[in-house]
Design an enzyme around this catalytic site. Structure first.
Site, PDB file in Angstrom:
ATOM      1  N   LYS A   1     -30.022 -66.216 -33.649  1.00  0.00           N
ATOM      2  CA  LYS A   1     -31.018 -67.297 -33.633  1.00  0.00           C
ATOM      3  C   LYS A   1     -32.021 -66.899 -32.552  1.00  0.00           C
ATOM      4  O   LYS A   1     -31.796 -67.108 -31.359  1.00  0.00           O
ATOM      5  CB  LYS A   1     -30.353 -68.633 -33.302  1.00  0.00           C
ATOM      6  CG  LYS A   1     -31.093 -69.870 -33.784  1.00  0.00           C
ATOM      7  CD  LYS A   1     -32.490 -70.071 -33.221  1.00  0.00           C
ATOM      8  CE  LYS A   1     -32.513 -70.764 -31.888  1.00  0.00           C
ATOM      9  NZ  LYS A   1     -33.906 -70.852 -31.321  1.00  0.00           N
TER      10      LYS A   1
ATOM     11  N   GLU B   1     -26.356 -66.011 -19.713  1.00  0.00           N
ATOM     12  CA  GLU B   1     -27.239 -65.278 -18.800  1.00  0.00           C
ATOM     13  C   GLU B   1     -28.404 -66.226 -18.504  1.00  0.00           C
ATOM     14  O   GLU B   1     -29.255 -66.439 -19.366  1.00  0.00           O
ATOM     15  CB  GLU B   1     -27.701 -63.991 -19.508  1.00  0.00           C
ATOM     16  CG  GLU B   1     -28.716 -63.211 -18.743  1.00  0.00           C
ATOM     17  CD  GLU B   1     -28.268 -62.955 -17.339  1.00  0.00           C
ATOM     18  OE1 GLU B   1     -29.037 -63.224 -16.427  1.00  0.00           O
ATOM     19  OE2 GLU B   1     -27.107 -62.523 -17.169  1.00  0.00           O
TER      20      GLU B   1
ATOM     21  N   CYS C   1     -36.049 -63.116 -15.847  1.00  0.00           N
ATOM     22  CA  CYS C   1     -35.001 -63.761 -15.038  1.00  0.00           C
ATOM     23  C   CYS C   1     -34.896 -63.045 -13.705  1.00  0.00           C
ATOM     24  O   CYS C   1     -34.416 -63.601 -12.736  1.00  0.00           O
ATOM     25  CB  CYS C   1     -33.632 -63.648 -15.688  1.00  0.00           C
ATOM     26  SG  CYS C   1     -33.626 -63.892 -17.402  1.00  0.00           S
TER      27      CYS C   1
ATOM     28  N   GLU D   1     -36.540 -72.344 -10.406  1.00  0.00           N
ATOM     29  CA  GLU D   1     -37.101 -71.246 -11.193  1.00  0.00           C
ATOM     30  C   GLU D   1     -38.399 -71.713 -11.863  1.00  0.00           C
ATOM     31  O   GLU D   1     -38.399 -72.676 -12.626  1.00  0.00           O
ATOM     32  CB  GLU D   1     -36.101 -70.798 -12.264  1.00  0.00           C
ATOM     33  CG  GLU D   1     -36.577 -69.542 -12.972  1.00  0.00           C
ATOM     34  CD  GLU D   1     -35.544 -68.986 -13.956  1.00  0.00           C
ATOM     35  OE1 GLU D   1     -34.972 -69.764 -14.717  1.00  0.00           O
ATOM     36  OE2 GLU D   1     -35.343 -67.751 -13.941  1.00  0.00           O
TER      37      GLU D   1
HETATM   38  C1  UN1 Z   1     -34.598 -60.671 -18.142  1.00  0.00           C
HETATM   39  O1  UN1 Z   1     -35.428 -60.943 -17.284  1.00  0.00           O
HETATM   40  O2  UN1 Z   1     -34.144 -61.572 -18.864  1.00  0.00           O
HETATM   41  O3  UN1 Z   1     -34.265 -55.571 -15.078  1.00  0.00           O
HETATM   42  C2  UN1 Z   1     -34.121 -59.310 -18.415  1.00  0.00           C
HETATM   43  C3  UN1 Z   1     -35.171 -56.052 -15.752  1.00  0.00           C
HETATM   44  C4  UN1 Z   1     -35.176 -55.823 -17.254  1.00  0.00           C
HETATM   45  C5  UN1 Z   1     -34.400 -56.884 -17.948  1.00  0.00           C
HETATM   46  C6  UN1 Z   1     -34.784 -58.277 -17.564  1.00  0.00           C
HETATM   47  N1  UN1 Z   1     -34.634 -54.513 -17.524  1.00  0.00           N
HETATM   48  O4  UN1 Z   1     -36.062 -56.733 -15.258  1.00  0.00           O
END
Ligand code: UN1
Length: 502
Positions: A178, A253, A287, A388
């Site tokens: 999804k 995550e 993230c 965030e």
């Molecule tokens: C994410 O931000 O969800 O290390 C993943 C990094 C990338 C992956 C980020 N290779 O910023």
């Protein structure tokens, strides 16, 4: 680009391209221009039911396909992704908005992950270990779990589906994807290319739609024992609750509030490079983005000045233009949220050094562009230093010592990535030990994880699992311990081998 316009796309269930049961659709818009990318099925429970049935049926055969053969299909998929890299990169600049170099990196991450997991088809190691009894053989093997529900975000629209689907498939599971409702065309291209690689019908399925409808139905479906989700903390909690009644395996995550520490002995120019890349790359929508900079007072002034200068030189524009440094943010709601944090920062008494506004000059007006924003004199407890924002905003925090820097870095609910710039090896090693995050960088920013190491975080960033690397296999398999007794007689563990009186 191959597929723009108002074309209507379909779900892919059991090897067939089908509309949503409701017959309804939703549109994907380009954040760079507002143009319509396509229309996608607005799916719900009925569509998820169909996909779960197809995936469940396909599982009974797929789990028996030898793992090296499953790996070979993934190898072909990696080759196809390589062939399609330019097209997917261009599409990503349009549907998701990131700049060309980073979009290419996103696709490359999927290529790397797929090759890595293809090789896993010839490993998937278990253990053999001696038995406490004679004429008995002990081993443990990884076994697949069943149907995996993968709910993926828009910020890495090709890379993150590969992080989830490549290990799930090589381990012998079937999948329902999804994808995020903001990047459905990239999700659909991903599945179309998997189909081309030769996956049997029903092994991979895609159900488009919204989190509260299709996503929720997936999280609650009794025949989907594994849910892997990347997104916000709040949605992660909702997914966990939805899955709880079925005691599903849930891999999460979630967010980050990642800090770069710059010590008094750091190479400040190098730190500036790392901060600009980590805070404003992908318009801060990672993230792993550096949304906090914790600087020693001895270098704070110099760092602030250089950072502001660099941020003001960044050129905003559509991702497909060669001279764009920072692309748009994903949608209107995002720009409103990011801007509301600028107001929150001001109200809290932080010092807005640059940015803090929506960019609307010329063509930018058609899309969702926000100026790289830096706040100075931020207290670690302020909301802009705790929550965030997921946009191009970073907060500068001044500290007087290494210990204060570590305390500030750890003083948040999240624990994804962290970084320290220092030339003192002792401080570097203490930081590696004391920063409570899943990922730590020394003399590099907070982004740039590689696919063969575990990816994930501590505290509210997740629930203890990791994706990528060998760790990903733990999400998509269960351990089975096997004891083979070839003595021809009843042997009792813990009893027959214990001497009387012991
Ligand atoms: C994410 O931000 O969800 O290390 C993943 C990094 C990338 C992956 C980020 N290779 O910023």
């Amino acid at each position: 680009m191959a597929t723009t316009g108002t074309k209507t796309f379909k779900n892919y269930i059991g090897g067939e391209w089908v509309d949503a049961a409701s017959g309804e659709t939703f549109e994907s818009l380009s954040p760079a221009t507002g143009e319509v990318i396509g229309a996608f099925p607005r799916s719900g429970k009925e569509d998820v039911d169909r996909a779960a049935k197809a995936a469940r049926e396909a599982y009974e055969e797929w789990r028996l396909v030898p793992a090296p053969e499953r790996g070979e299909i993934l190898f072909r998929f990696a080759e196809i992704l390589k062939r399609e890299k330019a097209e997917l990169t261009d599409l990503m600049t349009r549907e998701m908005g990131k700049v060309k170099a980073e979009a290419g990196g996103d696709v490359q991450e999927a290529i790397d992950m797929t090759y890595y997991m293809a090789g896993e088809g010839r490993r998937l190691w278990g253990q053999t270990t001696p038995s406490e009894l004679r004429d008995k053989f002990n081993m443990s093997v990884r076994v697949p779990i069943g149907v995996v529900g993968a709910i993926t975000p828009w910020n890495f629209p090709i890379a993150i589906p590969s992080w989830k689907l490549a290990p799930a498939l090589v381990c012998g599971n079937t999948v329902i994807l999804k994808p995020a409702e903001d990047t459905p065309l990239l999700g659909e291209r991903f599945v179309e290319l998997l189909e081309e690689a030769g996956l049997p019908a029903g092994v991979v399925n895609i159900v488009h739609g919204f989190g509260e409808e299709a996503g929720d139905a997936l999280a609650r479906h009794p025949d989907v024992p594994v849910i892997t989700f990347t997104g916000s903390r709040e949605t992660g909690v909702a997914v966990t609750k939805a899955a709880a009644d079925f005691l599903k395996h849930v891999h999460l995550e979630l967010g980050g509030k990642n800090a770069i520490i710059v010590m008094d002995d750091a190479d400040v120019d190098l730190a500036v490079e790392g901060i600009v890349w980590s805070a404003f790359g992908t318009s801060g929508q990672r993230c792993t983005a550096a949304s906090r900079v914790i600087a020693h007072e001895a270098v704070y002034g110099e760092l602030q000045k250089k950072l502001v200068e660099r941020a003001e030189q960044l050129r905003l524009g559509p991702g497909w233009e060669d001279d764009t440094d920072v692309g748009p943010v994903i949608n209107r709601a995002a720009i409103e949220k990011i801007h509301s944090y600028t107001q929150i920062g001001r109200d809290e008494g932080a010092h807005l050094l640059t940015g803090g506004e929506v960019a609307t000059e010329g063509e930018l007006e058609k899309g969702f562009y926000y100026r790289p924003t830096i706040f100075g004199d931020v207290d670690p407890q302020m909301r802009i230093a705790q929550e965030e924002i997921f946009g191009p905003t970073t907060a500068l925090i001044k500290v007087g010592s290494f210990d204060e820097a570590i305390r500030a870095a750890n003083g948040i609910r999240y624990g994804l990535s962290s970084s320290i710039y220092t030339r003192d090896v002792n401080k570097a090693f203490r930081a590696m030990r004391d920063l409570v995050t899943g990922i730590t960088y020394i003399n590099a920013g907070t982004i740039g994880a590689e696919v063969h190491l575990p990816f994930g975080g501590t505290k509210d960033t997740g629930n203890g699992h990791r994706e990528a690397g060998q760790a990903a296999l733990d999400v998509f398999t269960e351990w089975k311990s096997i004891y083979v007794d070839y003595s021809g007689k009843l042997q009792k563990a813990q009893i027959d081998n214990v001497k009387p009186g012991a």
